[in-house]
Design an enzyme around this catalytic site. Sequence first.
Site, PDB file in Angstrom:
ATOM      1  CD  GLU A 438       0.497  10.427   0.661  1.00 35.01           C
ATOM      2  OE1 GLU A 438       0.871  10.922  -0.129  1.00 35.01           O
ATOM      3  OE2 GLU A 438      -0.317  10.778   1.614  1.00 35.01           O
ATOM      4  N   GLY A 439      -1.000   8.549  -4.349  1.00 31.63           N
ATOM      5  CA  GLY A 439      -0.905   8.265  -5.543  1.00 31.63           C
ATOM      6  C   GLY A 439      -1.497   6.647  -5.631  1.00 31.63           C
TER       7      GLY A 439
END
Length: 593
Positions: A438-439
């Site tokens: 998610e980054g």
Amino acid sequence: MAYQSPVRDLSFVLHDVLQVETHAEHFGNPDVSRDLIDAILEEGAKFADGVIAPINKTGDIEQCKLENGVVTTPTGWKEAYKQMVEAGWTSLAFSPEFGGQGLPSILSMAVGQFTAAASAAFSMYPGLTAGAFHGIEANGSDELKKKWLPKMATGEWTGTMNLTEPQCGTDLGMVRTKAVPNGDGSYAITGQKIWISAGEHDFADNIVHTVLARVEGAVPGIKGLSLFLVPKFHADDVGNIGERNGVQCVGLEHKMGIHGNATCVMQYEDAKGWLIGEEGRGMNNMFVVMNEARLGTGLQGLAIGDAAYQHAVEFANDRLQGRALTGPKNPDGPADPIIVHPDVRRMLMEAKAYVEGGRAFILWTALQADLQHSKDEAVAQKANDYMGLITPVLKAFLTDRGFHVASLGMQVHGGSGYTEHFQASQYLRDARITMIYEGTNGIQALDLVGRKLPAKGGRAIMSWFGDIDAFVSENQSNAAIKAYVDGLADTKAKLQEGTMWLMQNGMANPDNAGAASSDYLHLFGLTAYAYIWAQMAKAAQAKIDAGDSDPFYANKLKTGRYFVERILPDAAAHLTKLKTGAEVLMDLEASAF
């Protein structure tokens, strides 16, 4: 060793610190009462502890299996998910318009802490559905919402987000998956996506994928991307399953942790999909899904740390090794439990301070998520600003600290933790991915300094500083919590100094901002913790002053004191490091590494 959901602690934060009931007018649901909140916490804990936690180890050992495009989840997982759906736990915060219960997201996030700690891998299935649901709800047409959201709200159907491809992760401008108009309003989607969590499984009759793709002929890069709804099975308008779509799982990743979640390679071959929002607005629309996932990932990292901490405490009380430095504490036994040793206490206190502060930080942020939908424009704007500012901090700082706590938990276990007999190893392995997906946390730090700080002229950070200053001013004369208030004021001043340094040096040389970003984010995280710990100290002290003899409140103050005296000083180091700039990082030639 059994996981126990921290109902008492969350109740304290919700009622005494955040006073959630007083915000009911902003939730659009006036029925959010103390009794309702307590009932949801109690029942959610029973479900997490009694149904989900017992299958966590099974999932780690058995993993998911893929045969002929069909993914089978570990023993007991399908049945547990069915119970979850039947009990209504998947629909708490979804809109009643689509069959949800319409409760504020702060309650969903509270229960989410229980389920993610009970089994991080299991919690990802409903968690990803929530992200996809809200992305479609925010940007999809009325037709798409009416057709697909009701069964996603109940949990009968699940959802995913499909971004990453073999050649691109963070740099999504390199996406190759293509979308060709079919002439009837739909598109033919072709391409491959990798690392798709819950991309295929046996929990639900249908899976609704949100897929980032490039319409044929669109401009290169990010601006040419669009977002599509692509179901596993087609369905009619009332939800009856039809023929299989052109999407299939062609591989499962063999991962370090979260073994119970199916991480899939998804192949799309002329799969029929429908545009979510406008063409060329794919990244903007996907950010609704991504931000939801980032908050969920921060929660997941912290929750795994909570479970690891609980197991470490139990082990430290049971394991007999050596004698206390001040004399035997277990004179009738061959040795004392290791919890008597100062260095073991150091690890447990550090874990406890991070876990309890993180729980409150998550709920404070979830409250902002609810307030941004307030009919009061000023309240909504402020909360929306805070969500943008805080999301990268919560994702990165809580996952970093969650993994640190899991590592401390293993260390407390000693050699036993390095074996698979205890769950310390699983918690460490499960927690590690939260810092990546998610980054990555480095990307979150860049997002914070490069986008979130300067957004709207720095309105969010200045407002947040103003709130902290107001709290300090209101409470600085309270001698009982002086240490917490002074610690907050000092750390906020350091964060403000770091912010000014970035403004002065980041513009002149962008590498300065990049070099400072990670330390800046950690300084920000410590300030956020200092703020929430000061609020908890105030609430606990008020209970004590009112004559409440429950040791819970005194223990809360003792844990907060550890945070202020033993953890918060790290803020000074982060400020010193971020101000060194980029030269020391960039001076060495790449060939010299």
